[in-house]
Motif scaffolding. Structure first.
Motif, PDB file in Angstrom:
ATOM      1  N   TRP A   1      49.685  40.774  46.036  1.00  0.00           N
ATOM      2  CA  TRP A   1      48.930  40.046  45.017  1.00  0.00           C
ATOM      3  C   TRP A   1      48.935  40.837  43.709  1.00  0.00           C
ATOM      4  CZ3 TRP A   1      44.133  38.127  48.291  1.00  0.00           C
ATOM      5  CH2 TRP A   1      44.606  37.188  49.228  1.00  0.00           C
TER       6      TRP A   1
ATOM      7  N   TRP B   1      49.035  31.865  39.612  1.00  0.00           N
ATOM      8  CA  TRP B   1      47.775  32.375  39.056  1.00  0.00           C
ATOM      9  C   TRP B   1      48.100  33.393  37.971  1.00  0.00           C
ATOM     10  CZ3 TRP B   1      42.608  31.771  41.318  1.00  0.00           C
ATOM     11  CH2 TRP B   1      42.565  30.829  42.363  1.00  0.00           C
TER      12      TRP B   1
ATOM     13  N   PHE C   1      38.308  42.456  46.088  1.00  0.00           N
ATOM     14  CA  PHE C   1      39.066  41.478  45.317  1.00  0.00           C
ATOM     15  C   PHE C   1      38.661  40.072  45.750  1.00  0.00           C
ATOM     16  CE2 PHE C   1      42.772  38.743  44.586  1.00  0.00           C
ATOM     17  CZ  PHE C   1      42.948  38.967  43.239  1.00  0.00           C
TER      18      PHE C   1
ATOM     19  N   TRP D   1      47.315  32.808  50.959  1.00  0.00           N
ATOM     20  CA  TRP D   1      45.922  32.414  50.747  1.00  0.00           C
ATOM     21  C   TRP D   1      45.833  30.900  50.934  1.00  0.00           C
ATOM     22  CZ3 TRP D   1      49.234  33.782  46.929  1.00  0.00           C
ATOM     23  CH2 TRP D   1      49.383  32.915  45.850  1.00  0.00           C
TER      24      TRP D   1
ATOM     25  N   GLU E   1      40.543  36.194  38.800  1.00  0.00           N
ATOM     26  CA  GLU E   1      40.837  37.036  39.957  1.00  0.00           C
ATOM     27  C   GLU E   1      40.462  38.449  39.563  1.00  0.00           C
ATOM     28  OE1 GLU E   1      45.086  35.534  39.261  1.00  0.00           O
ATOM     29  OE2 GLU E   1      45.043  35.965  41.411  1.00  0.00           O
TER      30      GLU E   1
ATOM     31  N   ALA F   1      47.382  37.353  38.821  1.00  0.00           N
ATOM     32  CA  ALA F   1      48.238  38.024  39.803  1.00  0.00           C
ATOM     33  C   ALA F   1      49.727  37.886  39.509  1.00  0.00           C
ATOM     34  CB  ALA F   1      47.939  37.486  41.202  1.00  0.00           C
ATOM     35  N   PHE F   2      50.122  36.762  38.908  1.00  0.00           N
ATOM     36  CA  PHE F   2      51.557  36.460  38.906  1.00  0.00           C
ATOM     37  C   PHE F   2      52.193  36.232  37.545  1.00  0.00           C
ATOM     38  CE2 PHE F   2      49.709  34.590  42.899  1.00  0.00           C
ATOM     39  CZ  PHE F   2      49.997  35.702  43.680  1.00  0.00           C
TER      40      PHE F   2
ATOM     41  N   TRP G   1      38.511  35.696  44.038  1.00  0.00           N
ATOM     42  CA  TRP G   1      39.045  34.815  43.003  1.00  0.00           C
ATOM     43  C   TRP G   1      38.303  33.496  43.015  1.00  0.00           C
ATOM     44  CZ3 TRP G   1      41.448  36.318  47.484  1.00  0.00           C
ATOM     45  CH2 TRP G   1      41.763  35.312  48.413  1.00  0.00           C
TER      46      TRP G   1
HETATM   47  C1  TMO Z   1      46.563  35.148  44.298  1.00  0.00           C
HETATM   48  N1  TMO Z   1      45.128  34.961  44.574  1.00  0.00           N
HETATM   49  C2  TMO Z   1      44.697  33.597  44.276  1.00  0.00           C
HETATM   50  C3  TMO Z   1      44.858  35.275  46.003  1.00  0.00           C
HETATM   51  O1  TMO Z   1      44.460  35.830  43.812  1.00  0.00           O
END
Ligand code: TMO
Length: 301
Positions: free
Chosen positions: A159, A84, A202, A37, A113, A87-88, A204
């Motif tokens: 993601w 983020w 989706f 992204w 997100e 997502a992560f 964000w």
């Molecule tokens: C990881 N994202 C910012 C694309 O949601």
């Protein structure tokens, strides 16, 4: 000239032997992973150019945005500029528990997100942004690919992993279709706009999209740790992850990294330069840095 060279060697030696705090950064390249992204790619180049201005060498590698935390933990790559929460967080936390990775900085930005729609969608389904209203409108989002079910257009598979789980937990009349790229998401919104077709996908924030297509996130039950039937965090964090070995190997670069903190408007602008202006991410980074000297120069000096 000889005299001067001698002096320089003398100074360098003194620095190494008398004070670890003055130790120079390793000449090995700092390896920065690039994801899929735009703001992340531009920000990686901004941080890379900051390191280069200190005399460090930098390399960029494309990396999967979930397995990257394992790679940072092992020191195969050395940082990730946009962690983020939505997502992560799960992958980051799992790697932190194994050891070798930490948060070097927290951005000012507040992130979200989640499932999102452009405003023309609400004209067709006025009960939005409530998720139950969305579910009742599911048939409006049906495509040949999804049959009777509405289509939720998800991001690339690396993601978020929890859309299918949420559909099941809330018994939604939606099927998840993952886009192959971020660009594919924007192309679908643009196509839906031309025909005034409802679309839920989706998205964000911060992102360039909010300046182009006014819209809203779907309001699911509020996020709670471990909840399968809940939305993602509505006020998520954005962090910078770094390899635990970084402060020792590149103390100068690491020190700068700990001061880096971008806000929502700055990150949206990084994305805009690529997704609207059409710049290459590297050129976008250069342009952003030229326009925002007052932001990053104090971190470097
Ligand atoms: C990881 N994202 C910012 C694309 O949601």
């Amino acid at each position: 000239m000889k005299h001067r060279a001698f002096l320089l060697i003398g100074v360098a030696t003194m620095a190494i032997t008398t004070s670890p705090a003055l130790a120079a950064d390793s000449s090995d390249p700092i390896i920065i992973p690039i994801h899929n992204w735009s703001s992340q790619i531009v920000m990686s180049h901004i941080v890379g150019q900051m390191f280069e201005s200190l005399g460090n060498s930098v390399e960029f590698v494309s990396a999967d945005s979930q397995s990257v935390y394992e790679a940072v933990r092992l020191g195969d790559v050395h940082l990730q500029v946009e962690v983020w929460e939505g997502a992560f967080a799960a992958s980051f936390d799992a790697a932190r528990e194994r050891g070798g990775i930490h948060a070097a900085a927290v951005h000012d930005a507040v992130t979200r997100e989640d499932w999102w729609y452009p405003t023309w969608t609400k004209e067709a389904c006025p009960g939005l942004p409530d998720w139950q209203a969305l579910n009742e409108c599911a048939a409006m989002f049906a495509t040949p690919e999804t049959g009777d079910r509405g289509r939720f257009l998800g991001g690339p598979v690396d993601w978020l992993k929890n859309d299918h789980i949420r559909v099941e937990a809330l018994d939604l009349n939606f099927a998840v279709v993952n886009a192959g790229s971020a660009a594919a998401l924007w192309a679908e919104v643009a196509a839906a706009e031309r025909t005034n077709t409802p679309i839920v996908l989706f998205n964000w924030t911060p992102n360039f999209a909010e300046a182009v297509w006014p819209g809203e996130f779907v309001e699911f039950p509020a996020w709670e740790e471990g909840c399968k039937a809940c939305g993602n965090p509505a006020d998520g964090y954005l962090k910078i992850a770094a390899w635990d070995g970084m402060p020792e190997k590149w103390p100068g670069a690491y020190d700068v990294l700990t001061r880096v903190s971008f806000n929502n408007a700055q990150i949206a602008e990084m994305a805009r330069l690529v997704d609207i202006e059409g710049l290459d991410p590297e050129d976008a980074a250069t342009a952003w840095m030229e326009e925002n000297q007052d932001v990053w120069q104090p971190w470097v000096n």
